[in-house]
Enzyme design. Structure first.
Site, short mmCIF file in Angstrom:
data_model
loop_
_atom_site.label_atom_id
_atom_site.label_comp_id
_atom_site.label_asym_id
_atom_site.label_seq_id
_atom_site.Cartn_x
_atom_site.Cartn_y
_atom_site.Cartn_z
N TRP A 127 0.86 -1.18 0.00
CA TRP A 127 0.00 0.00 0.00
C TRP A 127 0.90 1.24 0.00
O TRP A 127 1.77 1.37 0.87
CB TRP A 127 -0.88 -0.03 1.25
CG TRP A 127 -1.84 1.09 1.41
CD1 TRP A 127 -2.69 1.60 0.47
CD2 TRP A 127 -2.09 1.84 2.60
NE1 TRP A 127 -3.44 2.62 0.99
CE2 TRP A 127 -3.09 2.79 2.30
CE3 TRP A 127 -1.56 1.80 3.90
CZ2 TRP A 127 -3.57 3.69 3.25
CZ3 TRP A 127 -2.03 2.68 4.83
CH2 TRP A 127 -3.03 3.62 4.52
N ASP A 208 -0.60 -5.47 9.24
CA ASP A 208 -1.65 -4.52 8.87
C ASP A 208 -2.83 -5.35 8.37
O ASP A 208 -2.74 -6.00 7.33
CB ASP A 208 -1.14 -3.58 7.77
CG ASP A 208 -2.13 -2.46 7.45
OD1 ASP A 208 -3.27 -2.50 7.95
OD2 ASP A 208 -1.76 -1.55 6.68
N ALA A 210 -6.61 -4.93 7.27
CA ALA A 210 -7.63 -3.94 6.93
C ALA A 210 -8.85 -4.54 6.25
O ALA A 210 -9.82 -3.84 5.99
CB ALA A 210 -7.03 -2.86 6.02
N LYS A 243 -13.54 -1.18 5.98
CA LYS A 243 -14.08 -2.05 4.95
C LYS A 243 -15.13 -3.01 5.50
O LYS A 243 -16.26 -3.07 5.00
CB LYS A 243 -12.96 -2.85 4.27
CG LYS A 243 -12.18 -2.07 3.23
CD LYS A 243 -11.22 -1.07 3.86
CE LYS A 243 -10.38 -0.34 2.82
NZ LYS A 243 -9.48 0.64 3.45
#
Length: 394
Positions: A127, A208, A210, A243
């Site tokens: 990202w 991470d 997400a 999300k």
């Protein structure tokens, strides 16, 4: 003073969004922005979120601050969702943050405070904000091989070889599931090998996560992070609710610092609160309270899980449709990896020039590295995209 400011690089995704809005063509497809959209092109408010918000409006008696680390009930609910029983609760320090990005930023600040000489190893690609924030806070980023464009899968041998160049105390940034931007994930055997390497070389993992629930399911998507958290002496976890709860604008995230040693949880917790104080003081609460309400209410939690599962299965169906259509048009199974990827994104592994050709010729808008947002598709636009890919010579 202001005359000394220098122009900063434009955000490529935001620029792409503007180009899409300015395009007068009716048949255009937006696959750039990383936001879930349903078949009608809308990012809906989930049913459980609406009920939880109404309940909060009816019952909330104050808008006073919660605490520097946020509401402890939110941390407890999120730790249970992400880690289950993988780690004892008293080994985990946690603080609410403004979104997953806030959790990532605070994690990097913590790394710099605890070990100023640490480098952070990031996947190639990752990202973009990972690298941007690392540069801004003054931490050296080192890339490790991750994606094999020729196969659409993880270049695991290259990944391990590059991570063997990390020094004790360096940090390895891992994507918990639904890798952004590639969609290619580690399998359980590969996760175990990564854990062994981390322990052998004294490396600190930062995960991470997400997109929990967007890949293979809530429990399945958490398997990698649970293995890491339960197997290493220390780790960091940055989580986002944008999300899987669909509350993007509420900026709801959580940073966890896990230590298996002694009473480090107390020091870690105080440090997370201190970092929040230096940055934004008290974190936002509305989204966190919505999440807490849903996760702690059996009926709301069940409805949320059902809607999340419908979303996940819908994206898998679009993946399969696109892979099938590309096979039909090309007479080849070379795009089969799209059906194997998980989450919102896949990386085609083509050139920026061909991505631009698809935009100019067919109104297909995707990031220059060929990342496409599967959730930007619907049953009608899949054939349009497939034809554009083949016509461009990808």
């Amino acid at each position: 003073m202001f005359e000394n400011l220098k122009p900063q690089p434009a955000d490529k995704i935001l620029a792409l969004m503007q180009m899409y809005r300015d395009d007068p063509r009716e048949q255009k497809v937006d696959l750039g922005v990383g936001v879930y959209k349903n078949a009608e092109g809308v990012t809906p408010v989930m049913r459980a979120v609406k009920v939880a918000e109404q309940r909060i409006i009816d019952e909330q008696a104050t808008k006073a601050y919660t605490g520097l680390a946020g509401d402890p009930a939110y941390a407890d609910a999120m730790i249970d969702l992400i880690l289950g029983n993988a780690v004892e609760r008293d080994k985990i320090a946690a603080a609410a943050t403004p979104g997953g990005t806030g959790a990532v930023r605070q994690a990097f600040e913590l790394i710099k405070m605890a070990n100023p000489g640490a480098r952070v190893f990031v996947s190639d690609p990752t990202w973009p904000n990972h690298v941007s924030i690392l540069k801004y806070v003054g931490i050296e980023a080192v890339v490790y091989r991750y994606f094999d464009a020729s196969t659409g899968a993880v270049n695991f041998d290259g990944m391990l070889e590059d991570l063997k160049g990390a020094k004790e105390g360096d940090v390895v940034l891992l994507h918990g599931c639904c890798h952004n931007p590639t969609g290619a994930n580690l399998n359980s055997t590969q996760w175990q090998a990564v854990v062994e390497l981390l322990n052998e070389r004294g490396l600190i993992p930062m995960v991470d996560i997400a997109y929990q629930g967007f890949g293979d399911g809530l429990e399945e998507d958490a398997a990698g992070v649970r293995l890491v958290a339960s197997s290493v002496p220390e780790c960091l976890i940055a989580a986002s609710c944008s999300k899987n709860f669909g509350i993007y604008r509420e900026r709801t995230g959580l940073l966890m610092a896990i230590s298996q040693q002694g009473d480090a949880e107390g020091l870690n917790q105080k440090t997370l609160a201190y970092l929040n104080r230096q940055n934004y003081s008290f974190p936002p609460d509305h989204g966190a309270r919505v999440v807490t309400t849903i996760l702690n209410d059996p009926e709301l939690r069940a409805d949320w899980k059902q809607e999340l599962e419908e979303t996940r299965l819908g994206m898998l169906a679009l993946r399969q449709q696109l892979a099938d259509e590309l096979q039909r048009l090309s007479g080849s199974d070379r795009f089969g990896f799209i059906a194997e990827h998980r989450g919102m994104f896949s990386l085609l592994g083509t050139t920026p020039e061909l991505v631009e050709k698809m935009r100019v010729d067919a109104g297909i808008y995707m990031v220059g590295d060929s990342r496409l947002n599967i959730a930007g598709l619907n049953a009608q636009s899949v054939p349009v995209l497939a034809k554009a890919i083949i016509d461009a010579g990808v």
